[in-house]
Motif scaffolding. Structure first.
Motif, PDB file in Angstrom:
ATOM      1  N   TYR A   1       0.762  -1.284  -0.170  1.00 54.76           N
ATOM      2  CA  TYR A   1       0.017  -0.016   0.087  1.00 54.76           C
ATOM      3  C   TYR A   1       0.974   1.128  -0.157  1.00 54.76           C
ATOM      4  CZ  TYR A   1      -2.972   3.828   1.548  1.00 54.76           C
ATOM      5  OH  TYR A   1      -3.381   4.924   2.009  1.00 54.76           O
TER       6      TYR A   1
ATOM      7  N   TYR B   1       0.974   1.125  -3.846  1.00 59.81           N
ATOM      8  CA  TYR B   1      -0.100   1.838  -4.459  1.00 59.81           C
ATOM      9  C   TYR B   1      -0.173   3.079  -4.423  1.00 59.81           C
ATOM     10  CZ  TYR B   1      -4.899   3.542  -4.839  1.00 59.81           C
ATOM     11  OH  TYR B   1      -6.020   4.367  -5.239  1.00 59.81           O
ATOM     12  N   LEU B   2       0.232   3.778  -3.367  1.00 60.50           N
ATOM     13  CA  LEU B   2       0.272   5.337  -3.038  1.00 60.50           C
ATOM     14  C   LEU B   2       1.310   5.868  -3.922  1.00 60.50           C
ATOM     15  CD1 LEU B   2       0.149   5.902   0.853  1.00 60.50           C
ATOM     16  CD2 LEU B   2      -1.546   6.047  -0.799  1.00 60.50           C
TER      17      LEU B   2
ATOM     18  N   TYR C   1       2.194   4.396  -7.042  1.00 57.95           N
ATOM     19  CA  TYR C   1       1.484   4.603  -8.286  1.00 57.95           C
ATOM     20  C   TYR C   1       0.555   5.394  -8.593  1.00 57.95           C
ATOM     21  CZ  TYR C   1      -1.523   2.241 -11.846  1.00 57.95           C
ATOM     22  OH  TYR C   1      -2.280   1.853 -12.772  1.00 57.95           O
ATOM     23  N   SER C   2      -0.475   5.630  -7.732  1.00 62.60           N
ATOM     24  CA  SER C   2      -1.547   6.419  -7.792  1.00 62.60           C
ATOM     25  C   SER C   2      -1.010   7.819  -7.907  1.00 62.60           C
ATOM     26  CB  SER C   2      -2.490   6.400  -6.389  1.00 62.60           C
ATOM     27  OG  SER C   2      -1.785   7.032  -5.282  1.00 62.60           O
ATOM     28  N   LYS C   3       0.048   8.244  -7.922  1.00 58.38           N
ATOM     29  CA  LYS C   3       0.635   9.613  -8.002  1.00 58.38           C
ATOM     30  C   LYS C   3       1.300   9.469  -9.467  1.00 58.38           C
ATOM     31  CE  LYS C   3      -0.514  11.944  -4.466  1.00 58.38           C
ATOM     32  NZ  LYS C   3      -1.622  12.941  -4.304  1.00 58.38           N
TER      33      LYS C   3
ATOM     34  N   GLY D   1       2.516   0.299 -12.707  1.00 61.82           N
ATOM     35  CA  GLY D   1       1.644  -0.932 -12.066  1.00 61.82           C
ATOM     36  C   GLY D   1       2.556  -2.093 -11.732  1.00 61.82           C
TER      37      GLY D   1
END
Length: 286
Positions: A26, A30-31, A33-35, A40
């Motif tokens: 996470y 994920y954090l 990747y979200s930016k 991925g």
């Protein structure tokens, strides 16, 4: 009391490491990747690192023993990838881990230093010399954050890719202390020493950012008490923890707060190494 096998003890400790890995997916997956800072595929970097280490361990097991072993080397293969920085190069990691693991694997009878810290320090040195070393993740490099105490306790700190959660470390410790074989006096004496020294340092300098150190807490719980590298008797365990706490504090304020505890554990574990070498060099009496 039921006597536990090495396999039971190892698996129980590994189960406690799983939440750290999921949290890393996470925080350091994920954090970021979200930016839009990583692809991925790189969300799962911690998984790749663990699989590389475990793959090396199992291949060498098969070569030496002709079967796979669940022993403390399996903890070694899981802990090392958890404490390296996110930006570690995967190829360099694979090569240096293989070299350091080979040294520890085949010379463990003679080299009694903490093999996890030895491997970690070699990887950090290699990364620094070839690529430069930055313990910050791409998210921490590109953004500034103001975290609450809860965020910091959960793991929003700079450090290893899967070792920054103080909450999961303390939760694991509350479980481990009920294990008869766990050397709980080491993390207790280590952290108490470190906290006292950093608090005194704060009173003198008004600098408080060394007090909350997730790497010290994680390493004191999972790495310093490992049976192969730490004293058996309780009194020596306390001295061992105090020494590591003092050296960790010195390295923290003079050099680097992330690697300080791992370098301190390695230095103190050399005391056993020196003793072993001295014993080997003694000629048998007639």
């Amino acid at each position: 009391m039921k006597k536990l096998s090495t396999k039971d003890l190892v698996l129980r400790e590994i189960y406690l490491l799983i939440p750290f890995i999921f949290y890393s997916l996470y925080k350091n997956g994920y954090l970021i990747y979200s930016k839009g800072l990583i692809s991925g595929v790189m969300i799962f970097k911690i998984i790749y690192l663990v699989l590389i280490s475990m793959g090396i361990k199992f291949v060498l097991d098969f070569i030496k023993y002709r079967h796979l072993k669940i022993d403390y080397n399996l903890i070694y293969a899981i802990l090392v990838p958890m404490i390296v920085p996110y930006n570690i190069n995967l190829v360099l990691y694979s090569i240096v881990f293989l070299i350091s693991y080979l040294i520890s694997f085949f010379l463990s009878k003679y080299l009694k230093w903490n093999a996890i810290c030895f491997s970690y320090l070699l990887i950090i040195l290699g990364e620094y010399l070839i690529f430069g070393l930055d313990f910050r993740t791409p998210l921490e490099i590109n953004y500034e954050f103001s975290f609450s105490l809860v965020d910091l306790l959960m793991g929003r700190l700079t450090g290893g890719i899967a070792s920054t959660s103080i909450f999961f470390s303390l939760l694991a410790f509350t479980i481990l202390i009920y294990n008869f074989y766990y050397k709980k006096d080491i993390p207790l004496s280590l952290n108490l020493t470190y906290i006292i020294l950093t608090f005194i340092y704060f009173l003198i300098t008004k600098d408080s950012h060394f007090i909350l150190n997730s790497e010290v807490i994680f390493a004191s719980i999972f790495i310093a008490p490992l049976p192969e590298y730490s004293p058996f008797k309780r009194g020596w365990q306390i001295i061992y923890g105090i020494l590591i706490g003092i050296i960790t504090f010195i390295i923290t304020i003079t050099f680097n707060s992330v690697i300080s505890v791992y370098l301190a554990i390695f230095i103190v574990s050399l005391l056993n190494f020196v003793k072993i070498r001295q014993n080997l060099s003694k000629k048998p009496s007639c």
